[in-house]
Scaffold this motif. Structure first.
Motif: not given
Length: 183
Positions: A53, A57, A61, A85-86
């Motif tokens: 992540d 990020m 993303p 998350r996309t």
């Protein structure tokens, strides 16, 4: 071949050596970067997904494609389940069955394998004779994750030990994710 998204490489248990296709791709494409884990040999799922992540990020993303091998495929599924998350997509190569008796000990938190529809396009690549996952289980993971499934005949664990150094067919699958043509 140029890629427009950020390509983040995620090796599995033990990291990927110099002759592994992931490492070769990183040398061929300086814009590809590896997500480095603190513990490659005795991984803790929570630590791995938090590192994924942070790296995702660190930029936009929606412009990221994750390229996971082996245990990293399960880590990506846990990451998707936890952080929602996309991203642009994921190439999931040789997913290991962490629930199988044949899976090596030393991992923490990678059981059960998450069985969610991933919130981004994905392709699972497996082999008919991978020691770490049966074809039926890899097919089950791909269906559960909503992934396109590609089956290679007698390709082992799709790593350097199986003869997969420079892997142009894998780059073609990555290109499908880049261009949005995964069917």
């Amino acid at each position: 071949m140029n890629f427009t998204p950020r390509i983040l490489i995620l090796p599995g248990l033990g990291n990927s050596g110099e002759q592994h296709w992931q490492s070769i791709w990183e040398r061929q494409y300086p814009d590809f970067s590896r997500i480095n884990q603190q513990n490659w040999d005795n991984p803790v799922c929570r630590d791995w997904i938090e590192q994924i992540d942070r790296d995702v990020m660190a930029g936009d993303p929606s412009n990221v494609i994750l390229v996971g091998h082996s245990l990293a495929c399960t880590a990506i599924a846990y990451w998707a389940q936890t952080f929602q998350r996309t991203i642009r997509g994921a190439l999931l190569v040789a997913p290991s069955d962490t629930e199988a008796d044949t899976y090596p000990p030393g991992t923490t938190g990678f059981i059960p394998v998450p069985l969610l529809n991933l919130p981004f396009p994905s392709t699972v690549v497996t082999s008919t004779d991978d020691y770490y996952v049966t074809l039926s289980r890899a097919t089950f993971f791909a269906r559960s994750w909503g992934s396109k499934l590609v089956v290679l005949d007698a390709a082992g664990h799709i790593n350097a030990g199986s003869g997969y150094g420079n892997w142009p067919e894998g780059l073609a699958l990555l290109r499908e994710l880049d261009t949005g043509t995964v069917s």
